[in-house]
Scaffold this active site. Structure first.
Site, PDB file in Angstrom:
ATOM      1  N   LYS B  80       1.284  -0.967  -0.349  1.00  0.00           N
ATOM      2  CA  LYS B  80      -0.008  -0.005   0.315  1.00  0.00           C
ATOM      3  C   LYS B  80       1.327   1.067  -0.440  1.00  0.00           C
ATOM      4  O   LYS B  80       2.034   1.381   0.890  1.00  0.00           O
ATOM      5  CB  LYS B  80      -0.699   0.028   1.744  1.00  0.00           C
ATOM      6  N   SER B 155      -9.862   2.102   2.698  1.00  0.00           N
ATOM      7  CA  SER B 155      -8.727   2.703   1.641  1.00  0.00           C
ATOM      8  C   SER B 155      -7.720   1.854   0.842  1.00  0.00           C
ATOM      9  O   SER B 155      -7.684   2.263  -0.390  1.00  0.00           O
ATOM     10  CB  SER B 155      -7.992   3.852   2.422  1.00  0.00           C
ATOM     11  N   SER B 179      -9.523   0.258   6.395  1.00  0.00           N
ATOM     12  CA  SER B 179      -9.518  -0.046   5.604  1.00  0.00           C
ATOM     13  C   SER B 179      -8.495  -1.644   5.212  1.00  0.00           C
ATOM     14  O   SER B 179      -8.024  -1.701   3.688  1.00  0.00           O
ATOM     15  CB  SER B 179      -8.337   0.952   5.659  1.00  0.00           C
TER      16      SER B 179
END
Lengths: 98, 497
Positions: B80, B155, B179
């Site tokens: 990420k 997210s 997330s």
């Protein structure tokens, strides 16, 4: 619980250093009013005798040993700077004219 | 060779260790896959072809020399874009950090490299991890591999989509309000939010520091456990890092036995707003848990109904403080510095240009909640709610080993549907937020497809802090039983890209 006005949003944006456009102010004021209306429910517990939790771990003053260690070089530290000069960050004017 | 991308991380590591395949071949197969499908999926913001192949060559060299390989040596991973990577761009999905090249590695990045994990690149995300759909990325939305017109969650939508699209067998996410788990649920993959403090936050760009937690994403429970062990553990560079042994999660993932365990259904996570097909698959899973020998009871956590409001005061408050660092002076974007403007004006113009709508909304909301006239009513009350939620968890865990619920109230919604309706978007995290507020451990794993839309449904398992192994014990057992029942894994039902 009162909602939030366009003027309040403009003031908060100034405090937050966000140069919002007029149409953004209109839009955000409307949306934030809805959000604040929804989250205001937490005040149900305002009067209750409950200790606040600011963090999930009961830690305080975690220190490392005060030892000299290798860290970033000035070149590395300045590598992402929008502007630099003589191994320092170059910034726009900070103090007023007078 | 194309089947290499279908291998689990455990299978990949073992094939490399046994010499059935080279790490370079594995890396190349995944780079080829990314090349073939990522224009459609948009899971990656940056692909590090050179770095990935170099890391893979290192593994092949080690093997050739007869050196001992780590459990995940040569396994590709999607990282990420919120963890710093030395020499590789880190944007957090924001224009504010476009082109920024960090001069240091996050502790998590360093641990992955030390474990010889092959980092393929950086994945798409909602800007600064604020969102539930990855639509808040400044670099365009990510598509859900099950249906590219739908959101992959957020997210960490890029990380979850990379797994479901077979672009990587492992990924890293961060979970502040769901997330990791919510993207896992809507993409049919596994995501774990470890106990707060289990995985170092050093080099994780901060959104809400008392809630942010990095964790593993994978296609199987065992793979998540292997990654969990590689990234967890004490870090002196993070003052909130837990200084205690990492629970034996890999061992737990292999147990496949939940006889005698006590499992509680959170009563509050059902009813209005919950999709019928989600509840159907959840209820079937409850029956399965009983058949597997667990004792399942219903428990009530009344304060959980205040978790969402409390979260949307606490997270924005911490965000408004954390994001003050983006001041256009030391790194990142600078706009309007034409010699006539003051530093303060340049900061305000830069933040206006560099931040997207959701980040701006949260900064303003947090500034409001922390302002003197409202502090007690809002931020102070939210902190009290946090205590009440922890007490509800404590009371529940006095009677059961783990709690379960659907991970999300609905399956993946269409891109654009909730984009300009913040409150509707926030509801996606209804069931995941309490664990962030209390700091305990939680997992999402696939438990079927909702009959009405054929999209994945997630089962959430919640364990007390420091008992992360229970997630893997229950998750591994349920996963094996479901795969037996279906005759294959859920992702095998995903449409070809």
């Amino acid at each position: 619980m009162p909602g939030i006005t366009r003027e309040e949003v403009a003031h908060l944006a100034r405090l937050s250093r966000l140069e919002l456009q007029a149409e953004e102010l209109d839009h955000f004021a409307e949306q934030l009013d809805v959000i604040i209306g929804a989250v205001a429910r937490v005040s149900e517990v305002a009067g209750q005798d409950v200790p606040p939790t600011s963090h999930p771990l009961p830690l305080s003053n975690v220190m490392r040993a005060d030892e000299v260690r290798q860290s970033l070089t000035p070149e590395q530290a300045l590598s992402g700077a929008p502007a630099s000069e003589d191994q320092r960050f170059r910034v726009p004017q900070i103090l007023g004219e007078d | 060779m194309t089947e290499l991308i279908k291998y689990t991380a455990a299978e990949t590591a073992s094939a490399i260790a046994n010499g059935e395949v080279s790490a370079v071949e594995v890396a190349q197969a995944h780079l080829d896959r990314i090349d073939a499908v990522d224009k459609k999926v948009n899971a990656f913001l940056h692909v590090d072809t050179e770095g990935a192949l170099a890391a893979a060559r290192k593994v092949d060299d080690k093997r050739a020399k007869g050196e001992r390989l780590s459990p995940l040596a040569g396994v590709p991973l999607a990282l990420k874009d919120v963890f710093t990577t030395r020499g590789i761009p880190t944007t957090c999905g924001s224009k504010m950090l476009e082109g920024w090249i960090p001069p240091y590695d996050a502790t998590l990045t360093r641990r992955l490299k030390d474990a010889d994990v092959v980092i393929l690149g950086k994945t798409n995300m909602d800007e600064f991890a604020m969102g539930s759909s990855t639509e808040n990325s400044a670099y365009g939305p990510t598509g859900n591999p099950w249906d590219l017109t739908r959101i992959p969650g957020g997210s960490g939508g890029g990380s979850a989509a990379a797994l479901a699209a077979f672009e990587a067998p492992l990924a890293i996410g961060t979970d502040t309000g769901g997330s990791i788990r919510q993207p896992g649920a809507v993409t049919g993959t596994v995501g774990v939010k470890p106990t707060y403090g289990a995985v170092s936050r050093y080099g994780l760009v901060a959104f809400s520091s008392s809630l942010d937690q990095g964790g593993p994403c994978a296609r199987t429970v065992l793979d998540a456990a292997l990654l969990h062990e590689a990234i967890a553990g004490h870090d002196p560079l993070d003052s909130t890092s837990i200084d205690a042994p990492v629970p034996a999660v890999v061992e737990a993932a292999k147990m496949r036995d939940i006889r005698g365990m006590r499992i509680g259904i959170v009563k509050e996570f059902a009813g209005e707003g919950y999709q019928a097909g989600v509840m159907q698959r959840f209820n079937e899973t409850v029956e399965l848990l009983r058949e597997l020998g667990a004792e399942v009871v219903e428990v009530s956590c009344p304060s959980f109904t205040l978790a969402l409001p409390a979260y949307y005061l606490i997270a924005p408050s911490e965000c408004s403080s954390n994001l003050a660092r983006f001041d256009a002076m030391r790194y990142g974007l600078r706009v309007g510095d034409d010699g006539t403007r003051s530093a303060e004006q340049v900061t305000a113009l830069t933040r206006e240009a560099g931040f997207g709508d959701e980040v701006k909304r949260r900064i303003i909301l947090g500034t409001y909640a922390l302002s003197s006239g409202y502090y007690d009513a809002y931020y102070g009350s939210a902190q009290k709610v946090r205590t009440l939620i922890s007490r509800d968890f404590d009371a529940a865990f006095a009677g059961v080993d783990v709690l379960i619920s659907p991970t999300t109230p609905t399956t993946a919604f269409p891109i654009g549907e909730r984009a300009d309706d913040p409150m509707a978007m926030y509801l996606a995290d209804l069931c995941t937020i309490p664990s962030n507020l209390a700091g305990n451990a939680a997992m999402s794993l696939p438990c079927g497809l909702a009959p009405e839309d054929n999209l994945p449904v997630g089962l959430q398992i919640i364990a007390p802090a420091m008992a992360d192994d229970r997630l893997y014990r229950v998750g591994g057992t349920v996963e094996a039983a479901l795969n037996d029942k279906w005759g294959h894994t859920l992702l095998e039902e995903a449409p070809a890209l």
